[in-house]
Design an enzyme around this catalytic site. Structure first.
Site, PDB file in Angstrom:
ATOM      1  N   ASP A  13       0.679  -1.076   0.124  1.00  0.00           N
ATOM      2  CA  ASP A  13       0.143   0.274  -0.185  1.00  0.00           C
ATOM      3  C   ASP A  13       1.122   1.039  -0.243  1.00  0.00           C
ATOM      4  O   ASP A  13       0.810   1.936   0.574  1.00  0.00           O
ATOM      5  CB  ASP A  13      -1.241  -0.048   1.541  1.00  0.00           C
ATOM      6  CG  ASP A  13      -2.057  -1.114   1.758  1.00  0.00           C
ATOM      7  OD1 ASP A  13      -2.014  -2.111  -0.296  1.00  0.00           O
ATOM      8  OD2 ASP A  13      -2.418  -1.823   2.260  1.00  0.00           O
ATOM      9  N   LYS A  35      -0.385  -8.019  -3.794  1.00  0.00           N
ATOM     10  CA  LYS A  35      -1.659  -7.051  -3.443  1.00  0.00           C
ATOM     11  C   LYS A  35      -1.395  -4.872  -3.492  1.00  0.00           C
ATOM     12  O   LYS A  35      -0.640  -4.899  -2.761  1.00  0.00           O
ATOM     13  CB  LYS A  35      -2.510  -7.898  -2.197  1.00  0.00           C
ATOM     14  CG  LYS A  35      -3.630  -6.668  -2.058  1.00  0.00           C
ATOM     15  CD  LYS A  35      -4.370  -7.122  -1.148  1.00  0.00           C
ATOM     16  CE  LYS A  35      -3.937  -6.059   0.594  1.00  0.00           C
ATOM     17  NZ  LYS A  35      -4.218  -4.785  -0.161  1.00  0.00           N
ATOM     18  N   HIS A  37      -3.729  -1.163  -3.752  1.00  0.00           N
ATOM     19  CA  HIS A  37      -4.510  -0.677  -4.071  1.00  0.00           C
ATOM     20  C   HIS A  37      -3.966   0.039  -5.252  1.00  0.00           C
ATOM     21  O   HIS A  37      -3.545   1.647  -5.483  1.00  0.00           O
ATOM     22  CB  HIS A  37      -5.089   0.341  -3.240  1.00  0.00           C
ATOM     23  CG  HIS A  37      -5.638  -0.986  -1.797  1.00  0.00           C
ATOM     24  ND1 HIS A  37      -6.754  -1.073  -2.183  1.00  0.00           N
ATOM     25  CD2 HIS A  37      -4.921  -1.405  -0.676  1.00  0.00           C
ATOM     26  CE1 HIS A  37      -6.860  -1.719  -1.128  1.00  0.00           C
ATOM     27  NE2 HIS A  37      -6.190  -2.064  -0.008  1.00  0.00           N
ATOM     28  N   ASP A  66      -6.045  -5.024  -5.112  1.00  0.00           N
ATOM     29  CA  ASP A  66      -7.461  -5.211  -4.034  1.00  0.00           C
ATOM     30  C   ASP A  66      -8.786  -3.965  -4.087  1.00  0.00           C
ATOM     31  O   ASP A  66      -8.771  -3.116  -3.621  1.00  0.00           O
ATOM     32  CB  ASP A  66      -6.940  -4.711  -2.204  1.00  0.00           C
ATOM     33  CG  ASP A  66      -7.057  -4.823  -1.360  1.00  0.00           C
ATOM     34  OD1 ASP A  66      -9.162  -5.369  -1.660  1.00  0.00           O
ATOM     35  OD2 ASP A  66      -7.502  -4.774  -0.164  1.00  0.00           O
ATOM     36  N   ARG A  67      -9.368  -4.128  -5.430  1.00  0.00           N
ATOM     37  CA  ARG A  67     -11.150  -3.402  -5.457  1.00  0.00           C
ATOM     38  C   ARG A  67     -11.510  -3.361  -4.978  1.00  0.00           C
ATOM     39  O   ARG A  67     -12.355  -1.790  -4.675  1.00  0.00           O
ATOM     40  CB  ARG A  67     -10.883  -3.629  -6.900  1.00  0.00           C
ATOM     41  CG  ARG A  67     -11.685  -2.449  -7.631  1.00  0.00           C
ATOM     42  CD  ARG A  67     -11.037  -0.522  -7.885  1.00  0.00           C
ATOM     43  NE  ARG A  67     -11.842   0.275  -8.268  1.00  0.00           N
ATOM     44  CZ  ARG A  67     -13.546   0.643  -7.635  1.00  0.00           C
ATOM     45  NH1 ARG A  67     -13.851  -0.265  -6.348  1.00  0.00           N
ATOM     46  NH2 ARG A  67     -14.016   0.992  -8.634  1.00  0.00           N
ATOM     47  N   LYS A  68     -12.151  -4.965  -4.743  1.00  0.00           N
ATOM     48  CA  LYS A  68     -13.363  -3.986  -3.425  1.00  0.00           C
ATOM     49  C   LYS A  68     -14.204  -3.964  -4.354  1.00  0.00           C
ATOM     50  O   LYS A  68     -15.357  -2.928  -4.044  1.00  0.00           O
ATOM     51  CB  LYS A  68     -13.013  -3.672  -2.437  1.00  0.00           C
ATOM     52  CG  LYS A  68     -12.678  -3.629  -1.279  1.00  0.00           C
ATOM     53  CD  LYS A  68     -12.283  -3.870   0.579  1.00  0.00           C
ATOM     54  CE  LYS A  68     -11.621  -4.424   1.004  1.00  0.00           C
ATOM     55  NZ  LYS A  68     -10.166  -4.158   0.524  1.00  0.00           N
ATOM     56  N   ASP A  71     -20.862  -2.671  -6.852  1.00  0.00           N
ATOM     57  CA  ASP A  71     -21.596  -2.241  -7.961  1.00  0.00           C
ATOM     58  C   ASP A  71     -22.465  -2.861  -8.417  1.00  0.00           C
ATOM     59  O   ASP A  71     -22.236  -4.397  -8.386  1.00  0.00           O
ATOM     60  CB  ASP A  71     -21.116  -0.985  -8.132  1.00  0.00           C
ATOM     61  CG  ASP A  71     -22.210   0.533  -8.282  1.00  0.00           C
ATOM     62  OD1 ASP A  71     -23.215  -0.166  -7.689  1.00  0.00           O
ATOM     63  OD2 ASP A  71     -21.357   1.669  -8.582  1.00  0.00           O
ATOM     64  N   ASN A  74     -23.121  -3.967 -14.610  1.00  0.00           N
ATOM     65  CA  ASN A  74     -23.075  -3.223 -15.818  1.00  0.00           C
ATOM     66  C   ASN A  74     -22.053  -2.009 -15.003  1.00  0.00           C
ATOM     67  O   ASN A  74     -20.944  -2.148 -15.955  1.00  0.00           O
ATOM     68  CB  ASN A  74     -24.271  -2.278 -16.414  1.00  0.00           C
ATOM     69  CG  ASN A  74     -24.191  -1.732 -17.173  1.00  0.00           C
ATOM     70  OD1 ASN A  74     -23.397  -1.982 -18.558  1.00  0.00           O
ATOM     71  ND2 ASN A  74     -23.621  -0.513 -17.359  1.00  0.00           N
ATOM     72  N   TYR A 189      -5.159  -6.742  13.863  1.00  0.00           N
ATOM     73  CA  TYR A 189      -3.762  -7.345  13.555  1.00  0.00           C
ATOM     74  C   TYR A 189      -4.183  -9.131  14.754  1.00  0.00           C
ATOM     75  O   TYR A 189      -4.583  -9.350  15.573  1.00  0.00           O
ATOM     76  CB  TYR A 189      -2.878  -7.362  14.291  1.00  0.00           C
ATOM     77  CG  TYR A 189      -2.466  -6.248  12.849  1.00  0.00           C
ATOM     78  CD1 TYR A 189      -2.743  -6.193  12.019  1.00  0.00           C
ATOM     79  CD2 TYR A 189      -1.636  -5.007  13.346  1.00  0.00           C
ATOM     80  CE1 TYR A 189      -1.943  -5.289  10.767  1.00  0.00           C
ATOM     81  CE2 TYR A 189      -1.799  -4.151  12.274  1.00  0.00           C
ATOM     82  CZ  TYR A 189      -1.679  -4.316  10.797  1.00  0.00           C
ATOM     83  OH  TYR A 189      -1.868  -3.572   9.767  1.00  0.00           O
ATOM     84  N   ARG A 208       1.882  -3.376   6.743  1.00  0.00           N
ATOM     85  CA  ARG A 208       2.679  -2.712   7.234  1.00  0.00           C
ATOM     86  C   ARG A 208       3.813  -3.358   8.449  1.00  0.00           C
ATOM     87  O   ARG A 208       4.664  -2.954   8.619  1.00  0.00           O
ATOM     88  CB  ARG A 208       1.639  -1.843   8.359  1.00  0.00           C
ATOM     89  CG  ARG A 208       1.358  -0.394   7.137  1.00  0.00           C
ATOM     90  CD  ARG A 208       0.030   0.758   7.931  1.00  0.00           C
ATOM     91  NE  ARG A 208      -0.787  -0.001   8.509  1.00  0.00           N
ATOM     92  CZ  ARG A 208      -2.418   0.152   8.351  1.00  0.00           C
ATOM     93  NH1 ARG A 208      -2.135   1.382   9.580  1.00  0.00           N
ATOM     94  NH2 ARG A 208      -3.018  -1.014   9.345  1.00  0.00           N
TER      95      ARG A 208
HETATM   96  O1  6AU Z   1      -1.797  -5.136   7.375  1.00  0.00           O
HETATM   97  P1  6AU Z   1      -1.986  -3.699   7.000  1.00  0.00           P
HETATM   98  O2  6AU Z   1      -2.595  -3.481   7.757  1.00  0.00           O
HETATM   99  O3  6AU Z   1      -0.955  -2.693   6.409  1.00  0.00           O
HETATM  100  O4  6AU Z   1      -3.180  -3.839   5.942  1.00  0.00           O
HETATM  101  C1  6AU Z   1      -3.739  -4.288   5.272  1.00  0.00           C
HETATM  102  C2  6AU Z   1      -4.706  -4.455   3.874  1.00  0.00           C
HETATM  103  C3  6AU Z   1      -4.980  -3.918   3.765  1.00  0.00           C
HETATM  104  C4  6AU Z   1      -6.009  -3.577   3.857  1.00  0.00           C
HETATM  105  O5  6AU Z   1      -6.891  -2.764   2.450  1.00  0.00           O
HETATM  106  C5  6AU Z   1      -6.408  -4.882   3.301  1.00  0.00           C
HETATM  107  O6  6AU Z   1      -5.262  -5.495   3.816  1.00  0.00           O
HETATM  108  N1  6AU Z   1      -7.590  -5.598   4.167  1.00  0.00           N
HETATM  109  C6  6AU Z   1      -8.607  -6.165   3.326  1.00  0.00           C
HETATM  110  C7  6AU Z   1      -8.035  -6.860   2.087  1.00  0.00           C
HETATM  111  C8  6AU Z   1      -6.959  -7.320   1.321  1.00  0.00           C
HETATM  112  O7  6AU Z   1      -9.510  -6.871   1.318  1.00  0.00           O
HETATM  113  C9  6AU Z   1      -9.642  -6.959   4.052  1.00  0.00           C
HETATM  114  C10 6AU Z   1      -9.752  -6.443   5.765  1.00  0.00           C
HETATM  115  O8  6AU Z   1     -11.293  -6.653   5.988  1.00  0.00           O
HETATM  116  N2  6AU Z   1      -8.938  -6.167   6.666  1.00  0.00           N
HETATM  117  C11 6AU Z   1      -7.799  -5.543   5.379  1.00  0.00           C
HETATM  118  O9  6AU Z   1      -6.636  -4.875   5.990  1.00  0.00           O
HETATM  119  O10 6AU Z   1      -4.307  -2.549   2.317  1.00  0.00           O
END
Ligand code: 6AU
EC number: 4.1.1.23
Length: 239
Positions: A13, A35, A37, A66-68, A71, A74, A189, A208
Site C-alpha cells: 500500500d 496486492k 491498491h 484489492d479493488r473491493k 456496484d 454493468n 491484527y 505494514r
Molecule cells: O497489514 P496492513 O494493515 O498494513 O494492510 C492490510 C491490507 C490493506 C487493507 O485494505 C486490506 O489488507 N484488508 C482487506 C482486504 C485485503 O481486502 C480486508 C480486510 O478485512 N482488512 C484489510 O486490512 O490493504
C-alpha cells in the site's frame, strides 16, 4: 505457494511507482502474491504495469488488485475492464463485496473469465466493529460455490466451509502482524500462527508488518513472515 514455500501476500500500500517497484523487487523472493491498491498511486502510468509484471515474472508471484468492487453488474464491468487502470488486463486476482447480490459476480465474470482471472469474495473483514454477520458470511459462501468457475476463495478471518460441497476454497486473510495488535483506525491484527494454524486460513496478507516502522529491513521482515506463515501452514496440513 509450493514452489516458493510461501503463503505470504505482500500488501503493497505505497503511493509511488518507484517505491512499489523497489519493494516488490526486494520482497519478491519471499511472496506468492503481491496486492495493490492501484488507485492510491499518485504517479500512475500504464507503463508502470509492464515494469511490475517484469518483477512479478522474475520472482514468480501473482498480482492482486484489492479493488473491493461493490456496484451493479454493468458498472463493475467498466470499473474492472476500462478506465485508467484497466485492472482486468493485469490483475490475476481481484475481490468484490457481495452486498449488491450475485449480479456483481456475473458482471465481473463476463470480463475476467475470458482472461483466466479469478475472484475473491469478501466474506468477513478484519476491522473492529464491522457489519458482517454470520448470515451474510454464509450467503457469501453459497454465492462463491454457485460461481466456482470464477470465484476461487474468500477474504476472511477463518476457514469457511460449505455445508454440502466437499471442494475447498482458498482463504486469504488480512489483519496479520507480529508484535502489534492493531492501528489507530480500527485495524485488528492477529499472528500468522493464530490465523493459519488455529483458524484454518491459507494465505496471510501483510502490509505494514513488512514495510512499517521497524529496525529490521523489509526483506528481513518478509522472510520472518514467510517462515512463520509456511510453518503454521505445514503444521496444520501435516500435523
Ligand atoms: O497489514 P496492513 O494493515 O498494513 O494492510 C492490510 C491490507 C490493506 C487493507 O485494505 C486490506 O489488507 N484488508 C482487506 C482486504 C485485503 O481486502 C480486508 C480486510 O478485512 N482488512 C484489510 O486490512 O490493504
Amino acid at each position: 505457494m509450493e514452489d516458493k514455500k510461501s503463503n505470504l501476500c505482500l500488501s503493497c500500500d505505497l503511493s509511488t511507482t518507484s517505491e512499489i517497484l523497489e519493494l516488490a523487487d526486494q520482497i519478491g523472493p519471499h511472496i506468492c502474491l503481491l496486492k495493490l491498491h492501484i488507485d492510491i498511486v499518485t504517479d500512475f502510468e500504464y507503463s508502470f504495469i509492464e515494469k511490475l509484471q517484469h518483477v512479478a515474472e522474475k520472482h514468480n508471484f501473482l498480482l492482486f488488485e484489492d479493488r473491493k468492487f461493490a456496484d451493479i453488474g454493468n458498472t463493475v464491468v467498466h470499473q474492472y475492464r476500462d478506465g485508467v487502470y484497466k485492472i482486468a488486463s493485469w490483475a490475476h486476482i481481484t475481490n468484490a463485496h457481495t452486498l449488491p447480490g450475485e449480479s456483481i459476480i456475473s458482471g465481473l465474470a463476463s470480463v475476467g473469465k475470458p482472461l483466466d482471472r479469478g475472484l475473491l469474495l469478501l466474506a468477513e473483514m478484519s476491522s473492529a466493529n464491522n457489519l458482517f454477520s454470520a448470515e451474510y458470511t454464509s450467503k457469501t459462501v453459497d454465492m462463491a460455490y454457485r460461481n466456482s468457475d470464477f470465484v476461487f476463495g474468500f477474504i476472511a478471518q477463518q476457514h469457511l466451509a460449505h455445508p454440502t460441497e466437499s471442494k475447498d476454497m482458498i482463504v486469504m486473510t488480512p489483519g496479520v502482524n507480529m508484535g502489534s495488535s492493531g492501528d489507530s483506525m480500527g485495524q485488528v491484527y492477529r499472528t500468522p500462527d493464530l490465523v493459519v494454524k488455529e483458524m484454518g486460513c491459507d494465505i496471510i496478507i501483510v502490509g505494514r508488518g513488512i514495510y512499517g516502522n521497524s529496525s529490521a529491513s523489509p526483506a528481513q521482515r518478509a522472510s520472518m513472515f514467510q517462515l512463520a506463515g509456511w510453518k503454521s501452514y505445514l503444521d496444520r496440513i501435516q500435523p
